[in-house]
Enzyme design. Sequence first.
Site, PDB file in Angstrom:
ATOM      1  N   SER A 148       0.847  -1.200   0.000  1.00  0.00           N
ATOM      2  CA  SER A 148       0.000   0.000   0.000  1.00  0.00           C
ATOM      3  C   SER A 148       0.876   1.241   0.000  1.00  0.00           C
ATOM      4  CB  SER A 148      -0.906   0.031   1.230  1.00  0.00           C
ATOM      5  OG  SER A 148      -1.637   1.244   1.270  1.00  0.00           O
ATOM      6  N   VAL A 183       7.477   2.436   4.191  1.00  0.00           N
ATOM      7  CA  VAL A 183       8.403   1.692   3.335  1.00  0.00           C
ATOM      8  C   VAL A 183       7.945   1.759   1.881  1.00  0.00           C
ATOM      9  CG1 VAL A 183       9.435  -0.569   2.854  1.00  0.00           C
ATOM     10  CG2 VAL A 183       9.149   0.185   5.220  1.00  0.00           C
ATOM     11  N   CYS A 184       6.639   1.638   1.662  1.00  0.00           N
ATOM     12  CA  CYS A 184       6.113   1.685   0.289  1.00  0.00           C
ATOM     13  C   CYS A 184       6.329   3.055  -0.335  1.00  0.00           C
ATOM     14  CB  CYS A 184       4.629   1.328   0.277  1.00  0.00           C
ATOM     15  SG  CYS A 184       4.288  -0.355   0.844  1.00  0.00           S
ATOM     16  N   GLU A 185       6.122   4.099   0.455  1.00  0.00           N
ATOM     17  CA  GLU A 185       6.366   5.449  -0.046  1.00  0.00           C
ATOM     18  C   GLU A 185       7.843   5.635  -0.389  1.00  0.00           C
ATOM     19  OE1 GLU A 185       6.030  10.164   1.105  1.00  0.00           O
ATOM     20  OE2 GLU A 185       4.959   8.709   2.335  1.00  0.00           O
ATOM     21  N   THR A 242       8.704   3.739  -3.588  1.00  0.00           N
ATOM     22  CA  THR A 242       8.166   4.411  -4.772  1.00  0.00           C
ATOM     23  C   THR A 242       9.003   5.632  -5.126  1.00  0.00           C
ATOM     24  OG1 THR A 242       5.973   3.582  -4.236  1.00  0.00           O
ATOM     25  CG2 THR A 242       6.087   5.445  -5.763  1.00  0.00           C
TER      26      THR A 242
END
Length: 165
Positions: free
Chosen positions: A53, A58-60, A63
């Site tokens: 998500s 971590v995902c941000e 990305t």
Amino acid sequence: MANVTFAGNSVTLIGSEVKVGDKAPNFTVLDNGLQNKTLEDFTGVRLISVVPSLDTGVCEAQTRKFNEEVGTLSNVTVLTVSVDLPFAQKRWCGSAGLDDVVTLSDHRDLSFGKAFGVAIEEMRLLARAVFVVDSNGIVTYAEYVNEVTNHPNYDAAIEAARKAD
């Protein structure tokens, strides 16, 4: 299949594991405008960054990192795939100041997740992974991050994208 955990707990991945040298499987996902997109809609080298998500740290970071580092390579398109709704992905890109990021939603039927073996059965999320697909549709890099809350190997993925043609 890759052994993957989420916060230390084993999870079951649905689909087939993709390996270096495989023909990249096709999939159908939604872009931010609710239009169907497939692998063939993107040409050249594709770095596919898979995140559970966009609304997590971590995902941000993943990305941002791939779009900053690989986005400078003229022959590489970075695709970020999650099960976030297309509306949420669009909102996130705007609030993060990343208007040029290509986000794709696999929320509808987990087509990408099943094709690349990253759909988490217990959570209906995607496991963290990175794939590089060359201009001929061959997988030249595949990383299934063994702990979903960990970062991928950015340097190895970026180097694979640089070397792919």
